[in-house]
Design an enzyme around this catalytic site. Structure first.
Site, PDB file in Angstrom:
ATOM      1  N   GLY A  54       0.849  -1.184   0.000  1.00 19.53           N
ATOM      2  CA  GLY A  54       0.000   0.000   0.000  1.00 19.53           C
ATOM      3  C   GLY A  54       0.882   1.229   0.000  1.00 19.53           C
ATOM      4  O   GLY A  54       1.826   1.332   0.788  1.00 19.53           O
ATOM      5  N   ALA A  55       0.592   2.165  -0.896  1.00 18.41           N
ATOM      6  CA  ALA A  55       1.486   3.303  -1.092  1.00 18.41           C
ATOM      7  C   ALA A  55       1.792   4.078   0.191  1.00 18.41           C
ATOM      8  O   ALA A  55       2.961   4.338   0.502  1.00 18.41           O
ATOM      9  CB  ALA A  55       0.914   4.238  -2.162  1.00 18.41           C
ATOM     10  N   ARG A  90      10.647  -0.925  -4.664  1.00 17.21           N
ATOM     11  CA  ARG A  90       9.456  -0.995  -5.509  1.00 17.21           C
ATOM     12  C   ARG A  90       9.337   0.325  -6.262  1.00 17.21           C
ATOM     13  O   ARG A  90       9.487   1.400  -5.676  1.00 17.21           O
ATOM     14  CB  ARG A  90       8.183  -1.254  -4.696  1.00 17.21           C
ATOM     15  CG  ARG A  90       8.128  -2.647  -4.075  1.00 17.21           C
ATOM     16  CD  ARG A  90       6.732  -3.001  -3.589  1.00 17.21           C
ATOM     17  NE  ARG A  90       5.824  -3.243  -4.701  1.00 17.21           N
ATOM     18  CZ  ARG A  90       4.504  -3.458  -4.544  1.00 17.21           C
ATOM     19  NH1 ARG A  90       3.972  -3.432  -3.337  1.00 17.21           N
ATOM     20  NH2 ARG A  90       3.740  -3.685  -5.594  1.00 17.21           N
ATOM     21  N   GLN A 206      -5.475  -9.405  -2.700  1.00 16.47           N
ATOM     22  CA  GLN A 206      -5.475  -8.486  -1.561  1.00 16.47           C
ATOM     23  C   GLN A 206      -6.880  -8.114  -1.107  1.00 16.47           C
ATOM     24  O   GLN A 206      -7.103  -7.818   0.062  1.00 16.47           O
ATOM     25  CB  GLN A 206      -4.698  -7.203  -1.901  1.00 16.47           C
ATOM     26  CG  GLN A 206      -3.226  -7.411  -2.149  1.00 16.47           C
ATOM     27  CD  GLN A 206      -2.922  -7.400  -3.649  1.00 16.47           C
ATOM     28  OE1 GLN A 206      -3.687  -7.936  -4.446  1.00 16.47           O
ATOM     29  NE2 GLN A 206      -1.811  -6.784  -4.028  1.00 16.47           N
ATOM     30  N   ASP A 247      -1.676   4.264  -6.074  1.00 16.83           N
ATOM     31  CA  ASP A 247      -0.247   4.224  -5.797  1.00 16.83           C
ATOM     32  C   ASP A 247       0.464   5.447  -6.349  1.00 16.83           C
ATOM     33  O   ASP A 247       1.550   5.789  -5.885  1.00 16.83           O
ATOM     34  CB  ASP A 247       0.354   2.950  -6.391  1.00 16.83           C
ATOM     35  CG  ASP A 247      -0.035   1.730  -5.579  1.00 16.83           C
ATOM     36  OD1 ASP A 247       0.774   1.300  -4.745  1.00 16.83           O
ATOM     37  OD2 ASP A 247      -1.157   1.229  -5.758  1.00 16.83           O
ATOM     38  N   ASN A 257      -3.375   2.509 -10.051  1.00 17.93           N
ATOM     39  CA  ASN A 257      -3.766   1.664  -8.920  1.00 17.93           C
ATOM     40  C   ASN A 257      -3.590   0.208  -9.333  1.00 17.93           C
ATOM     41  O   ASN A 257      -3.162  -0.106 -10.445  1.00 17.93           O
ATOM     42  CB  ASN A 257      -5.215   1.966  -8.514  1.00 17.93           C
ATOM     43  CG  ASN A 257      -5.589   1.353  -7.178  1.00 17.93           C
ATOM     44  OD1 ASN A 257      -4.855   1.483  -6.196  1.00 17.93           O
ATOM     45  ND2 ASN A 257      -6.723   0.684  -7.119  1.00 17.93           N
ATOM     46  N   LYS A 258      -3.930  -0.691  -8.443  1.00 18.68           N
ATOM     47  CA  LYS A 258      -3.756  -2.125  -8.668  1.00 18.68           C
ATOM     48  C   LYS A 258      -4.381  -2.556  -9.995  1.00 18.68           C
ATOM     49  O   LYS A 258      -5.435  -2.057 -10.390  1.00 18.68           O
ATOM     50  CB  LYS A 258      -4.385  -2.899  -7.500  1.00 18.68           C
ATOM     51  CG  LYS A 258      -4.229  -4.401  -7.584  1.00 18.68           C
ATOM     52  CD  LYS A 258      -2.785  -4.851  -7.674  1.00 18.68           C
ATOM     53  CE  LYS A 258      -1.950  -4.414  -6.502  1.00 18.68           C
ATOM     54  NZ  LYS A 258      -0.540  -4.870  -6.596  1.00 18.68           N
TER      55      LYS A 258
END
Length: 365
Positions: A54-55, A90, A206, A247, A257-258
């Site tokens: 998670g950012a 990351r 997740q 993110d 995002n994801k």
């Protein structure tokens, strides 16, 4: 937030041990496992292998990583090397870069002998700031959800407000409260009936593993759905709005995002369902304009697609292969939702359309 009715954060310092403890998110929802991290190499491992994720939480973890990395030596070169090691962990979440650069600026401006203690203090400040930002996001989102419920005649036990979310942008993705889930927790605490559709979020699941777990811990009604079910629910009028985290968000309001978020935004647009991203200001990259062209998309290990983790009948965690031997797999971790598909961005300063995002933060008070 709550675990078995006890209040937790996702990361905290061990004051006497010069270490940090985290909730190992790779063990959830089946085990609550606390991991102690004693050096920057262990923090990099935790970030890379998504024990923290998670950012906002990655940013907080990186800040503590800086403190761990200079605990024994705090010369200029040590600060620089620690920063570079953490930046490589990351690439997509902008909060990591924001946190280590903030730490670097602070530390290099101080005498060497003051840096170690200052690093621990500043990491704690970053964590507290994250909690405050997310609480503010929750309150701004609360007003939006209350207005939406009133407009649609929702909010009763018989007709709860129906929200769809993707991945995990709850308190597990931050230090506390969460981003996309903060308004949901706020509206739940305000007494408005709410129900959350939780995308499973392949390949790491997740949503199914983390979002469902924390919603259950907090008593928020929810249903796990396959990633491909969201559009169908929107067509049937069973989704009042979509709220996701991010993110990285560009200055123009593109939302990274994801993976799978873009498809939800397309379905929301086609069905006139409002689509919101909940974003604290450290997640906004004011130096980027075009998310599709400029944001680096992390390509993760193909084994995350090939294998899944679950709990066996005897309680043991087991990793099993679900794909044929010899089949290749691609694993882009994120996608970009263009600003044109985003109804609004919920921030600690309020809710803005993508076009008004810059003015929200840069208009003189």
């Amino acid at each position: 937030m709550k675990i078995n009715q006890a209040f937790f954060r996702t990361i905290w310092p061990v004051v006497e041990g010069g270490a940090v403890e985290i909730i190992d998110q790779t063990q959830l929802p089946h085990r609550l496992h606390i991991v102690r991290i004693a050096n920057v190499e262990e923090m990099v491992h935790a970030i890379k292998h998504m024990q923290v994720r998670g950012a906002p939480l990655i940013g907080a973890a990186a800040a503590y990583g800086m403190a761990l990395g200079i605990a024994d030596r705090a010369l200029d070169g040590d600060v620089e090397r620690t920063r570079e090691v953490l930046l490589q962990s990351r690439p997509t979440a902008v909060n990591l870069r924001w946190a280590v650069q903030r730490m670097q600026r602070l530390l290099l401006a101080l005498p060497v002998e003051e840096r170690a203690a200052a690093a621990w203090r500043e990491a704690a400040v970053i964590c507290d700031e994250d909690v405050a930002l997310n609480q503010a996001i929750g309150q701004h989102g609360l007003g939006m959800l209350q207005a939406l419920a009133s407009m649609r005649g929702r909010g009763s036990a018989a007709q709860p407000l129906q929200i769809l979310t993707h991945c995990n942008a709850g308190w597990l993705a931050t230090v506390d409260w969460g981003t996309a889930l903060a308004p949901i927790y706020a509206v739940h605490e305000a007494g408005l009936a709410v129900h959350v559709w939780v995308d499973e979020t392949r390949p790491r699941n997740q949503g199914a593993a983390l979002t469902a777990w924390e919603l259950a811990q907090h008593g928020v009604p929810h249903t796990i759905i396959s990633d491909n079910a969201g559009g169908h629910l929107m067509q049937r009028g069973e989704v009042d709005c979509v709220i996701v985290g991010a993110d990285r968000v560009t200055a123009t309001g593109d939302v990274c995002n994801k993976i799978g978020t873009y498809l939800k935004a397309l379905a929301a647009c086609d069905n006139d369902v409002p689509f919101y991203a909940a974003v604290p200001s450290p997640t906004i990259d004011w130096g980027m304009q075009d998310g599709v062209r400029e944001i680096p998309i992390e390509e993760r290990d193909a084994d995350e697609v090939h294998y899944m983790q679950g709990v066996m009948a005897d309680g043991a965690l087991q990793r099993v292969r679900i794909t044929p031997p010899g089949s290749a797999a691609a694993n882009p971790a994120f996608d970009v939702t263009p600003a044109r598909l985003v109804t609004g961005i919920i921030t600690e300063r309020g809710i803005a359309s993508p076009a008004a995002l810059h003015a929200l933060f840069h208009t003189s008070d």
